[in-house]
Enzyme design. Structure first.
Site, PDB file in Angstrom:
ATOM      1  N   HIS A   1       0.816  -1.221   0.000  1.00  0.00           N
ATOM      2  CA  HIS A   1       0.000   0.000   0.000  1.00  0.00           C
ATOM      3  C   HIS A   1       0.847   1.267   0.000  1.00  0.00           C
ATOM      4  O   HIS A   1       0.310   2.361  -0.162  1.00  0.00           O
ATOM      5  CB  HIS A   1      -0.938  -0.001   1.213  1.00  0.00           C
TER       6      HIS A   1
ATOM      7  N   ASP B   1       3.458   9.404  -1.235  1.00  0.00           N
ATOM      8  CA  ASP B   1       2.308   8.594  -0.830  1.00  0.00           C
ATOM      9  C   ASP B   1       2.152   7.440  -1.810  1.00  0.00           C
ATOM     10  O   ASP B   1       2.344   7.632  -3.019  1.00  0.00           O
ATOM     11  CB  ASP B   1       1.026   9.461  -0.880  1.00  0.00           C
TER      12      ASP B   1
HETATM   13  P1  ADQ Z   1      -3.000   6.113   4.427  1.00  0.00           P
HETATM   14  O1  ADQ Z   1      -1.598   6.560   4.604  1.00  0.00           O
HETATM   15  O2  ADQ Z   1      -3.790   5.975   5.642  1.00  0.00           O
HETATM   16  O3  ADQ Z   1      -3.091   4.761   3.605  1.00  0.00           O
HETATM   17  P2  ADQ Z   1      -4.914   7.447   2.498  1.00  0.00           P
HETATM   18  O4  ADQ Z   1      -4.867   6.662   1.257  1.00  0.00           O
HETATM   19  O5  ADQ Z   1      -5.045   8.896   2.247  1.00  0.00           O
HETATM   20  O6  ADQ Z   1      -3.650   7.238   3.441  1.00  0.00           O
HETATM   21  O7  ADQ Z   1      -6.150   6.979   3.327  1.00  0.00           O
HETATM   22  C1  ADQ Z   1      -6.535   7.624   4.496  1.00  0.00           C
HETATM   23  C2  ADQ Z   1      -7.979   7.285   4.821  1.00  0.00           C
HETATM   24  O8  ADQ Z   1      -8.260   7.795   6.113  1.00  0.00           O
HETATM   25  C3  ADQ Z   1      -8.957   7.918   3.859  1.00  0.00           C
HETATM   26  O9  ADQ Z   1      -9.982   6.999   3.564  1.00  0.00           O
HETATM   27  C4  ADQ Z   1      -9.500   9.112   4.620  1.00  0.00           C
HETATM   28  O10 ADQ Z   1     -10.860   9.403   4.348  1.00  0.00           O
HETATM   29  C5  ADQ Z   1      -9.345   8.682   6.053  1.00  0.00           C
HETATM   30  N1  ADQ Z   1      -9.045   9.869   6.889  1.00  0.00           N
HETATM   31  C6  ADQ Z   1      -7.981  10.669   6.803  1.00  0.00           C
HETATM   32  N2  ADQ Z   1      -8.089  11.664   7.703  1.00  0.00           N
HETATM   33  C7  ADQ Z   1      -9.241  11.484   8.347  1.00  0.00           C
HETATM   34  C8  ADQ Z   1      -9.914  12.179   9.394  1.00  0.00           C
HETATM   35  N3  ADQ Z   1      -9.411  13.265   9.962  1.00  0.00           N
HETATM   36  N4  ADQ Z   1     -11.093  11.670   9.825  1.00  0.00           N
HETATM   37  C9  ADQ Z   1     -11.586  10.559   9.262  1.00  0.00           C
HETATM   38  N5  ADQ Z   1     -11.010   9.889   8.272  1.00  0.00           N
HETATM   39  C10 ADQ Z   1      -9.843  10.331   7.833  1.00  0.00           C
HETATM   40  C11 ADQ Z   1      -2.139   3.863   3.000  1.00  0.00           C
HETATM   41  C12 ADQ Z   1      -1.126   4.473   2.057  1.00  0.00           C
HETATM   42  C13 ADQ Z   1      -1.832   5.262   0.986  1.00  0.00           C
HETATM   43  C14 ADQ Z   1      -2.807   4.359   0.255  1.00  0.00           C
HETATM   44  C15 ADQ Z   1      -3.700   3.624   1.217  1.00  0.00           C
HETATM   45  C16 ADQ Z   1      -4.519   2.567   0.509  1.00  0.00           C
HETATM   46  O11 ADQ Z   1      -0.225   5.294   2.776  1.00  0.00           O
HETATM   47  O12 ADQ Z   1      -0.914   5.798   0.062  1.00  0.00           O
HETATM   48  O13 ADQ Z   1      -3.624   5.154  -0.599  1.00  0.00           O
HETATM   49  O14 ADQ Z   1      -2.952   2.973   2.214  1.00  0.00           O
HETATM   50  O15 ADQ Z   1      -3.719   1.698  -0.220  1.00  0.00           O
END
Ligand code: ADQ
Length: 749
Positions: free
Chosen positions: A448, A654
């Protein structure tokens, strides 16, 4: 037929069969009648009808058919009143007399739900809608396996919307059927009713195969018996006994009849007692095991489906349809740590999504494995932050030790030929540990986070051991072609491996490598929010006055570039002062890894930048930056995304970044906001129509922000339409199904 230890229970069952008064509650479909390809084809035959009627005619015994079927349908097979009938899961019942309507409900809401589901069924060959007076059931047993995922997502989206408006109803998942029915109507209501009908001193026997029958089992008292009929499915059950098929159910009913009429009750088929332990009950039957470090929020067993649905995250939504369609199990860390001296606990919990197998970690593993090697070594290095990396022999040893422990546990959860889908940087050595335990089935890994360049990766003292272990997988999935290229470059340079296109041959084993960008469920970001959610977000918007909203949403992590983003926003207000008082940044950061010092430091840095900018530029009626250190529910996030003129998604690095996709999916297509996206997010590969920006260059970001804020409606609409098409095309379901199909293909080829 089984050859279980009947002898031990012959006396028990003889006593039950002779007991008076005796009440038998027997489900129909899948219990007395085998499953057929459609509900119309499944009907009791003459043998079943005679058997039940004969039994019900004997003195001291009453028999009720307890079914989800409509009352007229049941009555057409059991017209007299010897056999009692309970229809539509308890909404109607007939003893020796007229039908009683137990649930008195307005039929209008269900009619509207049925109309919506009808339209869906028309688009999915094999799907079938069964409409009853109090329930609506969508059967998907005839829908092709590969196509069930999409159907289920749409079905659950419709049902969830309905349930939000009609809390008196609930969703129920049976065997290959999703059903909505009044929450107050359950088969359990038949149990006290039968007890009353049978009279004082009654013993009851409840027989069923479905989750709806679990309510009956749970309502049984200590003097009663409950029998679950199960073939391949290994759902956790409240029943005390089990049988394998409707043939066996009939054999047991025949046994009762013979005992009570003094005939020789042979050959004997009796229910087998269910032994309860936390060890997996049917490892050989599980065909798919998903393994990830952390498990999604799950709760043991039934009753709280609606509440649980609110808690699921992105990966869960993506995997849910695949797990459901394949009856998979998900294994990972419980999130609990235990002291060194305490025993490690593990167990299996059932939820509406899947079976979850969980295991605790020792405190030393949490330190050495999770905080140490995973988040102190791999996370910063894979995100290309070498200055934040620490290497330690102890944490590498802990990383290996935890793999051994988890693989040992997993190899007891599934048979050696099961398919394994392993997730993320926490589990890079998993296939190797499983192969050493004799696993021969297909194993795939999805990373991921980014896979780094050769320069970066080769800094790890154990780099070639990690690469070799990865090549024990059959399929390696990455978000982007660049991550794939990085991996291939590392394998070619560091191992005696042969790389041919997307296949790596190493020591007689072939590993396929592919870019498979993860997606979201875009339609779920267009759902109408609850009034309370609207109010909360409107309150926040009111506090911003008339200023435009620039929105950042992240886990609090140094890779997300939050300080850089805030500084660039400050630059915008410096370079383009006309925006002062007219634009506000809301940064929502969900707490993450708060016990790791680097993360606490990050939080302090952010708070001081916010304080400085607000102190220097803020006015009585305008606060430039609002920093919210909290998590939001999905519908609140959706509202925030929709209200924002700019989705400010600027990670320094990311793997993908789902926030970018969620922001696009939540927009009003007639007046969309602008996605400003870091060129270093994996999402930038697919989302070329965003305003791409360099998060290391504050002046450039400030200019890009200015451009985004000024963008006219036509350009916003054109860009948004293209972005939305890509988010819809490559979504969570296509991702999960695509990975599993590719893994299946690797195994065959
Ligand atoms: P993350 O590093 O967690 O995931 P991301 O893909 O942006 O990053 O996902 C974060 C999730 O958390 C999103 O669904 C978002 O809606 C939720 N989120 C963020 N801030 C929030 C808040 N304040 N309140 C509620 N929800 C919140 C890892 C990798 C990424 C990759 C994903 C999936 O680092 O690059 O996209 O896995 O593979």
């Amino acid at each position: 037929m089984h050859d279980g230890p009947h002898g031990a229970h012959t006396d028990v069952w003889m006593a039950i069969a002779r007991h008076s008064p005796l009440g038998i509650l027997c489900d129909l479909d899948g219990t007395l009648v085998p499953f057929a390809s459609s509900p119309e084809e499944a009907r009791p035959d003459a043998d079943a009808i005679k058997l039940v009627t004969d039994l019900a005619s004997l003195p001291g015994i009453i028999v009720a058919i307890v079914s989800g079927r409509p009352k007229d349908w049941l009555e057409s097979f059991f017209p007299g009143d010897q056999v009692f009938l309970v229809a539509e899961h308890g909404a109607y019942r007939r003893g020796a007399g007229a039908w009683q309507n137990v649930a008195d409900l307005d039929p209008a809401p269900l009619a509207s739900l049925a109309a919506e589901l009808d339209a869906l069924v028309a688009r999915h060959p094999g799907a079938l809608l069964e409409r009853k007076s109090t329930t609506v059931a969508l059967h998907y047993r005839n829908v092709r396996r590969g196509q069930r995922g999409e159907l289920l997502i749409e079905t659950f989206a419709i049902i969830d919307r309905f349930l939000a408006r009609h809390p008196a109803y609930e969703r129920l998942e049976g065997v290959l059927v999703a059903e909505v029915r009044p929450a107050s109507v359950k088969k359990s209501s038949a149990v006290p009713w039968m007890r009353e009908k049978a009279g004082p001193g009654a013993r009851l026997i409840a027989i069923g195969d479905d989750v709806t029958d679990e309510h009956m089992f749970q309502a049984c008292g200590p003097q009663d018996e409950s029998i679950v009929v199960r073939s391949a499915e290994s759902r956790r059950t409240a029943a005390r006994w089990e049988l394998e098929s409707s043939d066996e159910v009939r054999a047991v009913l025949r046994y009762f009849h013979n005992v009570r009429t003094g005939q020789t009750p042979l050959p004997i088929i009796l229910p087998r007692q269910i032994t309860r332990s936390s060890a997996p009950s049917s490892a050989q039957e599980r065909t798919l095991l998903v393994v990830s470090n952390r498990l999604p929020d799950f709760r043991p067993v039934e009753g709280d489906e609606g509440e649980r649905k609110k808690n699921v995250g992105g990966l869960v939504s993506a995997l849910e349809p695949a797990l459901r369609a394949r009856g998979g199990m998900w294994f990972g860390w419980s999130g609990r740590t235990v002291a060194e001296s305490e025993p490690i606990e593990s167990g299996i919990a059932e939820s509406g999504i899947a079976q979850f197998a969980w295991v605790d970690y020792k405190e030393s593993w949490y330190r050495g494995y999770y905080s140490g090697f995973c988040n102190g070594t791999l996370w910063p290095l894979f995100h290309s932050f070498p200055s934040r990396v620490t290497f330690s022999d102890d944490s590498w040893a802990a990383y290996q030790e935890v793999h051994e422990h988890l693989a040992e546990y997993a190899s007891n959860l599934v048979g050696p030929r099961a398919m394994l889908w392993v997730h993320d940087y926490h589990l890079l050595l998993f296939a190797k540990a499983m192969r050493q335990r004799g696993h021969t089935g297909p194993m795939g890994h999805f990373l991921h986070i980014p896979f780094p360049s050769l320069d970066m990766f080769s800094m790890i003292p154990w780099a070639s051991q990690i690469l070799e272990a990865l090549l024990d997988f059959d399929l390696l999935g990455f978000h982007t072609p660049q991550h794939v290229a990085n991996f291939l470059a590392c394998a070619s340079a560091m191992l005696p491996a042969k790389v041919a296109d997307d296949v790596i041959h190493h020591r007689g084993h072939s590993t396929h490598v592919a870019a498979m960008p993860i997606g979201i469920l875009p339609d779920s970001f267009q759902e109408t929010p609850e009034p309370a959610v609207v109010e909360e977000v409107e309150g926040l918007m009111r506090s911003l006055g008339n200023s435009k909203l620039v929105l950042g949403v992240d886990r609090l992590d140094y890779t997300k570039g939050i300080p850089e983003r805030l500084i660039a926003f400050g630059k915008l207000l410096d370079k383009f002062p006309e925006w002062r008082g007219k634009v506000s940044l809301v940064q929502v950061s969900v707490p993450s890894r708060a016990d790791v010092p680097l993360y606490a430091e990050q939080r302090a840095t952010i708070e001081s930048i916010v304080g400085r900018i607000n102190g220097e530029l803020g006015e009585a009626a305008w606060v430039p930056i609002r920093y919210l250190y909290r998590s939001y529910g999905k519908s609140q996030l959706t509202q925030l995304y929709r209200a924002a003129s700019v989705g400010y998604v600027t990670p320094l690095r990311d793997g993908m970044n789902l926030v970018a996709k969620e922001y696009v999916a939540a927009q009003d297509a007639e007046n969309p906001g602008v996605l400003m996206l870091s060129q270093f997010a994996g999402a930038a590969v697919e989302m070329r129509d965003a305003v791409l920006t360099n998060p290391y260059h504050a002046d450039g970001m400030a200019r890009d922000l200015d451009r985004s804020l000024r963008m006219g409606l036509d350009e916003r609409k054109t860009r948004h339409a293209k972005l939305l098409a890509s988010v819809q095309r490559s979504n969570a379901v296509t991702w999960a199904e695509g990975f599993l199909d590719a893994l299946g293909a690797c195994a065959k080829g």
